[in-house]
Design a protein around this motif. Sequence first.
Motif, PDB file in Angstrom:
ATOM      1  N   ALA A  11      -9.853  -8.156  15.144  1.00  0.00           N
ATOM      2  CA  ALA A  11      -8.798  -7.234  14.772  1.00  0.00           C
ATOM      3  C   ALA A  11      -8.329  -6.374  15.921  1.00  0.00           C
ATOM      4  CB  ALA A  11      -9.228  -6.361  13.614  1.00  0.00           C
ATOM      5  N   LEU A  12      -8.282  -6.968  17.104  1.00  0.00           N
ATOM      6  CA  LEU A  12      -7.769  -6.317  18.298  1.00  0.00           C
ATOM      7  C   LEU A  12      -8.640  -5.196  18.801  1.00  0.00           C
ATOM      8  CD1 LEU A  12      -4.046  -6.141  17.213  1.00  0.00           C
ATOM      9  CD2 LEU A  12      -5.354  -8.072  18.036  1.00  0.00           C
ATOM     10  N   LEU A  13      -9.885  -5.111  18.319  1.00  0.00           N
ATOM     11  CA  LEU A  13     -10.797  -4.052  18.724  1.00  0.00           C
ATOM     12  C   LEU A  13     -12.138  -4.664  19.094  1.00  0.00           C
ATOM     13  CD1 LEU A  13     -10.107  -1.683  15.730  1.00  0.00           C
ATOM     14  CD2 LEU A  13      -9.201  -1.445  18.028  1.00  0.00           C
ATOM     15  N   SER A  14     -13.014  -3.859  19.708  1.00  0.00           N
ATOM     16  CA  SER A  14     -14.396  -4.276  19.898  1.00  0.00           C
ATOM     17  C   SER A  14     -15.261  -3.426  18.992  1.00  0.00           C
ATOM     18  CB  SER A  14     -14.836  -4.077  21.353  1.00  0.00           C
ATOM     19  OG  SER A  14     -14.104  -4.951  22.195  1.00  0.00           O
ATOM     20  N   LEU A  15     -16.271  -4.076  18.362  1.00  0.00           N
ATOM     21  CA  LEU A  15     -17.138  -3.347  17.441  1.00  0.00           C
ATOM     22  C   LEU A  15     -18.534  -3.934  17.526  1.00  0.00           C
ATOM     23  CD1 LEU A  15     -17.395  -1.294  15.103  1.00  0.00           C
ATOM     24  CD2 LEU A  15     -17.047  -3.208  13.556  1.00  0.00           C
ATOM     25  N   ALA A 114      -6.489  -5.687  11.279  1.00  0.00           N
ATOM     26  CA  ALA A 114      -6.691  -4.285  11.622  1.00  0.00           C
ATOM     27  C   ALA A 114      -6.339  -4.047  13.091  1.00  0.00           C
ATOM     28  CB  ALA A 114      -8.140  -3.894  11.354  1.00  0.00           C
ATOM     29  N   LYS A 115      -5.822  -2.872  13.378  1.00  0.00           N
ATOM     30  CA  LYS A 115      -5.365  -2.533  14.725  1.00  0.00           C
ATOM     31  C   LYS A 115      -5.925  -1.185  15.149  1.00  0.00           C
ATOM     32  CE  LYS A 115      -1.077  -3.429  15.730  1.00  0.00           C
ATOM     33  NZ  LYS A 115       0.406  -3.430  15.685  1.00  0.00           N
ATOM     34  N   TYR A 124      -2.640   1.422  10.551  1.00  0.00           N
ATOM     35  CA  TYR A 124      -3.571   0.745  11.452  1.00  0.00           C
ATOM     36  C   TYR A 124      -3.802  -0.722  11.068  1.00  0.00           C
ATOM     37  CZ  TYR A 124      -4.649   5.244  13.616  1.00  0.00           C
ATOM     38  OH  TYR A 124      -4.557   6.436  14.290  1.00  0.00           O
ATOM     39  N   ARG A 125      -2.748  -1.406  10.736  1.00  0.00           N
ATOM     40  CA  ARG A 125      -2.856  -2.835  10.466  1.00  0.00           C
ATOM     41  C   ARG A 125      -1.514  -3.502  10.719  1.00  0.00           C
ATOM     42  NH1 ARG A 125       0.879  -2.038   7.663  1.00  0.00           N
ATOM     43  NH2 ARG A 125       1.054  -1.805   5.397  1.00  0.00           N
ATOM     44  N   ALA A 156      -4.745   0.829   4.967  1.00  0.00           N
ATOM     45  CA  ALA A 156      -3.978   0.444   3.781  1.00  0.00           C
ATOM     46  C   ALA A 156      -4.917   0.184   2.608  1.00  0.00           C
ATOM     47  CB  ALA A 156      -3.147  -0.802   4.070  1.00  0.00           C
ATOM     48  N   LYS A 157      -4.428   0.416   1.398  1.00  0.00           N
ATOM     49  CA  LYS A 157      -5.182   0.083   0.200  1.00  0.00           C
ATOM     50  C   LYS A 157      -5.211  -1.439   0.039  1.00  0.00           C
ATOM     51  CE  LYS A 157      -5.948   4.338  -1.103  1.00  0.00           C
ATOM     52  NZ  LYS A 157      -7.332   4.906  -1.082  1.00  0.00           N
ATOM     53  N   ILE A 158      -6.368  -1.961  -0.343  1.00  0.00           N
ATOM     54  CA  ILE A 158      -6.524  -3.410  -0.347  1.00  0.00           C
ATOM     55  C   ILE A 158      -5.706  -4.089  -1.440  1.00  0.00           C
ATOM     56  CG2 ILE A 158      -8.685  -3.155  -1.646  1.00  0.00           C
ATOM     57  CD1 ILE A 158      -7.686  -6.055   0.710  1.00  0.00           C
TER      58      ILE A 158
END
Length: 311
Positions: A11-15, A114-115, A124-125, A156-158
Motif C-alpha cells: 500500500a505504498l508504505l513500509s510496515l 492504502a496511501k 488516505y487511499r 475510509a469506512k469499509i
Amino acid sequence: MRKVCGVVAVALLSLAACSDVPGPASPAPAPTTTISPSSPTPPPPPADGDLPRGGRTIFPKYQLVGYVGLPGSPALGPLDKNLDAKAAKLEKLSQAYAAGRTPQPVMELIAVVAKGSRGKDGLYRGRLPDAAIEEYLTVARKHRMLLLLDIQPGRAKILPEVKRLERWLKEPDVGLAFDPEWAVGPGQVPGRVFGHTTGVELDSIASYLSGLVQANDLPEKAFVFHQLSPRIVSNEQALKKHPGVVTIKSVDGIGARVDKLKTWAKLTTNPPAAVHAGFKLFYTEDARQGPLMTPAQVLALKPRPEFVVYE
C-alpha cells in the motif's frame, strides 16, 4: 521492544509486519498503471452463472491458490504486469496444491490501496479505475480463474468501499478481499499504526455479499479477510455464516517457517464455525529468513489451508 522480523512493502508504505510493533512509514512512488481508459469490455461470465470451473459451491470441491498484485507495483505481488504469463505460472502452481481437490486459481487484485498521503478527500487511499479491473477480469476469464477485489481502505469506512464495487461483485466469478491492517481511524495514518476491524464489521460485509448472491442468483462468493496479528480482529466470534458466502481468513505472518507456524497457531485456534483457513506466502520477505515453504509443507498445516495466496 519485540523483534521485527520482516518488512512488507504494501500500500505504498513500509510496515514491520512480523510482530505487533509497527515500523516507520516511508511513502514509495505511486504505482504506474498502463491501463488504457478504453480497455475492452470483459468477455461474458462462465456459462449458466457457474464458477469458472463449474458448479456453484467452492468447498470442498476446489482448492484455491492465488497471486496478489497491483498494476505497476511489483513489490505488492506478482500480478503487476504480464498477466497472461503470470496466469500460466499460477495455473502450474495450483496443480501442486491439488491433493485430492480441483485446483481453482485466483487473481487477487488490490482495487483500493492504502496511501501515506491524505488525497483530495483526506481518506488516505486510492482506487483503481474501472478500466484496470476490466483488464484483470478479462485475463481471469480467459484462464477460467476467480478474481478477488482487495480493499485496503485507509481512513475510509469499509462497507461503502465494498458497495462501490457492487457492479463487479454482481458477477459470478468476482469475490472480495479485505485487508484490515490498513483500515485506520480518524487521525491515524496507514503504515504508522496497524489498522483494525471487528467480527461485527466482518459480519456486515458477509451479510451484504449474501444479499447480492441471493438477489442475483449467483454461485458461492469468496470473502477473504487478511490477518497478521491477533489484535487486527477483535470479537471474531461475531462473524456468522451467511448463505452463499464462503468466508476465509488468510493468515499473513511473515518470516522464517518457524515464525509463520507460530502465527498460524495463534490465528487458527477456535475460529468461528463460518471461517475457512487460508495462508499467505511472501516470495521476497519470507525468503529472506530461509527457504520458502513448499506446497507439501503448507498442505500439512492443520486445519488445511483452503486458500493459499502468494505475494
